[in-house]
Design a protein around this motif. Sequence first.
Motif, PDB file in Angstrom:
ATOM      1  N   PHE A   1       0.816  -1.215   0.000  1.00 41.38           N
ATOM      2  CA  PHE A   1       0.000   0.000   0.000  1.00 41.38           C
ATOM      3  C   PHE A   1       0.852   1.269   0.000  1.00 41.38           C
ATOM      4  N   PHE A   2       2.019   1.215   0.680  1.00 44.51           N
ATOM      5  CA  PHE A   2       2.833   2.423   0.864  1.00 44.51           C
ATOM      6  C   PHE A   2       4.109   2.432   0.024  1.00 44.51           C
ATOM      7  N   PHE A   3       4.365   1.389  -0.745  1.00 46.23           N
ATOM      8  CA  PHE A   3       5.628   1.277  -1.457  1.00 46.23           C
ATOM      9  C   PHE A   3       5.390   0.885  -2.913  1.00 46.23           C
ATOM     10  N   THR A   4       6.322   1.278  -3.773  1.00 46.87           N
ATOM     11  CA  THR A   4       6.289   0.890  -5.184  1.00 46.87           C
ATOM     12  C   THR A   4       7.559   0.119  -5.512  1.00 46.87           C
ATOM     13  N   PRO A   5       7.549  -0.709  -6.570  1.00 49.35           N
ATOM     14  CA  PRO A   5       8.753  -1.469  -6.933  1.00 49.35           C
ATOM     15  C   PRO A   5       9.636  -0.719  -7.923  1.00 49.35           C
ATOM     16  N   LEU A   6      10.907  -1.032  -7.889  1.00 50.52           N
ATOM     17  CA  LEU A   6      11.854  -0.531  -8.878  1.00 50.52           C
ATOM     18  C   LEU A   6      11.646  -1.277 -10.194  1.00 50.52           C
ATOM     19  N   ASP A   7      11.913  -0.613 -11.294  1.00 51.81           N
ATOM     20  CA  ASP A   7      11.891  -1.254 -12.607  1.00 51.81           C
ATOM     21  C   ASP A   7      12.915  -2.394 -12.616  1.00 51.81           C
ATOM     22  N   GLY A   8      12.449  -3.606 -12.887  1.00 55.55           N
ATOM     23  CA  GLY A   8      13.331  -4.766 -12.824  1.00 55.55           C
ATOM     24  C   GLY A   8      14.478  -4.722 -13.810  1.00 55.55           C
ATOM     25  N   SER A   9      14.335  -3.953 -14.910  1.00 57.53           N
ATOM     26  CA  SER A   9      15.414  -3.883 -15.898  1.00 57.53           C
ATOM     27  C   SER A   9      16.659  -3.193 -15.344  1.00 57.53           C
ATOM     28  N   LEU A  10      16.514  -2.484 -14.219  1.00 58.50           N
ATOM     29  CA  LEU A  10      17.655  -1.781 -13.625  1.00 58.50           C
ATOM     30  C   LEU A  10      18.488  -2.688 -12.732  1.00 58.50           C
ATOM     31  N   LEU A  11      18.010  -3.917 -12.513  1.00 57.31           N
ATOM     32  CA  LEU A  11      18.689  -4.827 -11.599  1.00 57.31           C
ATOM     33  C   LEU A  11      19.349  -5.979 -12.347  1.00 57.31           C
ATOM     34  N   LEU A  12      20.471  -6.434 -11.842  1.00 59.13           N
ATOM     35  CA  LEU A  12      21.090  -7.652 -12.339  1.00 59.13           C
ATOM     36  C   LEU A  12      20.254  -8.851 -11.902  1.00 59.13           C
ATOM     37  N   THR A  13      20.230  -9.892 -12.708  1.00 56.10           N
ATOM     38  CA  THR A  13      19.545 -11.130 -12.338  1.00 56.10           C
ATOM     39  C   THR A  13      20.560 -12.063 -11.688  1.00 56.10           C
ATOM     40  N   PRO A  14      20.351 -12.450 -10.434  1.00 55.06           N
ATOM     41  CA  PRO A  14      21.360 -13.253  -9.729  1.00 55.06           C
ATOM     42  C   PRO A  14      21.294 -14.736 -10.103  1.00 55.06           C
ATOM     43  N   ASP A  15      21.546 -15.026 -11.369  1.00 51.17           N
ATOM     44  CA  ASP A  15      21.516 -16.404 -11.860  1.00 51.17           C
ATOM     45  C   ASP A  15      22.922 -17.003 -11.808  1.00 51.17           C
ATOM     46  N   GLY A  16      23.100 -18.149 -12.441  1.00 49.91           N
ATOM     47  CA  GLY A  16      24.409 -18.805 -12.415  1.00 49.91           C
ATOM     48  C   GLY A  16      25.496 -17.971 -13.053  1.00 49.91           C
ATOM     49  N   LYS A  17      25.160 -17.277 -14.132  1.00 49.76           N
ATOM     50  CA  LYS A  17      26.145 -16.416 -14.800  1.00 49.76           C
ATOM     51  C   LYS A  17      26.578 -15.283 -13.884  1.00 49.76           C
ATOM     52  N   TYR A  18      25.612 -14.695 -13.157  1.00 48.44           N
ATOM     53  CA  TYR A  18      25.919 -13.630 -12.193  1.00 48.44           C
ATOM     54  C   TYR A  18      26.868 -14.157 -11.111  1.00 48.44           C
ATOM     55  N   ASP A  19      26.561 -15.331 -10.563  1.00 45.16           N
ATOM     56  CA  ASP A  19      27.398 -15.897  -9.499  1.00 45.16           C
ATOM     57  C   ASP A  19      28.825 -16.120  -9.984  1.00 45.16           C
ATOM     58  N   GLN A  20      28.953 -16.609 -11.202  1.00 46.57           N
ATOM     59  CA  GLN A  20      30.285 -16.871 -11.750  1.00 46.57           C
ATOM     60  C   GLN A  20      31.052 -15.572 -11.976  1.00 46.57           C
ATOM     61  N   GLU A  21      30.362 -14.569 -12.502  1.00 47.04           N
ATOM     62  CA  GLU A  21      31.025 -13.288 -12.811  1.00 47.04           C
ATOM     63  C   GLU A  21      31.495 -12.579 -11.548  1.00 47.04           C
ATOM     64  N   TYR A  22      30.689 -12.652 -10.471  1.00 40.35           N
ATOM     65  CA  TYR A  22      31.007 -11.899  -9.262  1.00 40.35           C
ATOM     66  C   TYR A  22      31.564 -12.762  -8.136  1.00 40.35           C
ATOM     67  N   GLY A  23      31.882 -14.012  -8.441  1.00 41.54           N
ATOM     68  CA  GLY A  23      32.459 -14.881  -7.427  1.00 41.54           C
ATOM     69  C   GLY A  23      31.513 -15.161  -6.275  1.00 41.54           C
ATOM     70  N   MET A  24      30.224 -15.249  -6.570  1.00 40.68           N
ATOM     71  CA  MET A  24      29.217 -15.478  -5.542  1.00 40.68           C
ATOM     72  C   MET A  24      28.945 -16.972  -5.380  1.00 40.68           C
ATOM     73  N   GLU A  25      28.523 -17.344  -4.173  1.00 40.10           N
ATOM     74  CA  GLU A  25      28.114 -18.721  -3.915  1.00 40.10           C
ATOM     75  C   GLU A  25      26.986 -18.695  -2.896  1.00 40.10           C
ATOM     76  N   TYR A  26      25.918 -19.414  -3.205  1.00 41.05           N
ATOM     77  CA  TYR A  26      24.767 -19.461  -2.307  1.00 41.05           C
ATOM     78  C   TYR A  26      24.814 -20.747  -1.494  1.00 41.05           C
ATOM     79  N   ASP A  27      24.717 -20.616  -0.179  1.00 40.43           N
ATOM     80  CA  ASP A  27      24.703 -21.790   0.692  1.00 40.43           C
ATOM     81  C   ASP A  27      23.296 -22.373   0.730  1.00 40.43           C
ATOM     82  N   THR A  28      23.081 -23.429  -0.043  1.00 38.89           N
ATOM     83  CA  THR A  28      21.793 -24.105  -0.005  1.00 38.89           C
ATOM     84  C   THR A  28      21.644 -24.845   1.320  1.00 38.89           C
ATOM     85  N   TYR A  29      20.416 -25.234   1.609  1.00 35.61           N
ATOM     86  CA  TYR A  29      20.134 -25.949   2.860  1.00 35.61           C
ATOM     87  C   TYR A  29      20.955 -27.231   2.943  1.00 35.61           C
TER      88      TYR A  29
END
Length: 270
Positions: A59-87
Amino acid sequence: MSIPPECPKRKEMRKSLRSLERRITGLKPDHQIGIISAEIDQIRFLPLTLNESSNDRPFFFTPLDGSLLLTPDGKYDQEYGMEYDTYDSIPEECRDPMTCARAIELYWSTYISRYSFRVRSSGGEVVWSPVRMHNVYKESDLYRLDYPEFGIHDIEQVTEGPYAHLKTTICNNLNSNDDHVLQGELLPILRLMLAHLRRARFIDHMVVPIMAFSFMGPQHARIIEAYMEGHTVVVRPTKLYDLRNKDAAVFKTFARWYFGKPRAPTGSSQ
C-alpha cells in the motif's frame, strides 16, 4: 526552527502502540501469533502479494523497474564470485534456523549492495539512506541474544522530505509458516515505529510504514508491510518463500521492492 506541539490524537496513537509493544514483549519468546485466529485485537492481518497489478500489492511502497537490476543467476554468481549456501550444503549439525536464515541474508546483502554501489542519485528523486542504528535505537530493541534470537541487519529511511517510510531486514532463529508471524518479526517492527515517531522530523506524521524483509528457518523468507490505522497496527505478510535452493527470481523480486520508492508522502513536513 521550532518544533510544533504534538496533537492529542497522535499522543493517544503512540500510547496505544506502546501498549501493543509491551503486550507482544510479554509473550513467550517462541510464541507465534496466529494470522487467522486474530488473537490480538490491536493487530489486523491482511494479505500481501508482490504483484504490482494486484489489489493486495504493498500500500505504501512501489517497486523498482526490474530492468535496472542484475539477475542473480548462475552467470551472475560466476562473474562476481558469488556462492549461495543451499540448505543441503550446510552441515546437518549446523542447520539451526538462524544459521540457515543468515545464509539467505549474506547472499541478499551482497546482491543488493551491487546496485547500491553502482547507482548514484542524479538529484531531485526520493533517496534512501542507512539509519545509524545505535544513534536512534537501543541495542536491546534491535537484537535478542537469548534463544530464540532475532536481529535487525539494516534500516533504510528516506533521506529527506515528508516520508516516514522505513525498510529493514530481520533474521529469526525459528521456523514459521504461512498461518503465523513470529514475535521476533513483530517486536522489531513495532519498536522501529515507536522510535521513528519520537523523531522531531515526523511530529506531524500519523503513520510510519515499514517494509520488513524477514528471513527464518528452515531457510525461508517473506516480506511484511506494516503501518498504523488509528489504534490498530495493520500487518501484511506475503507467503513464505522456500529458499533452501537459490531462487534468482525471488531475490530479484525482493530487490525490486527493496529499492522501490514510497507511493505517497505520509505527512506535510519538509
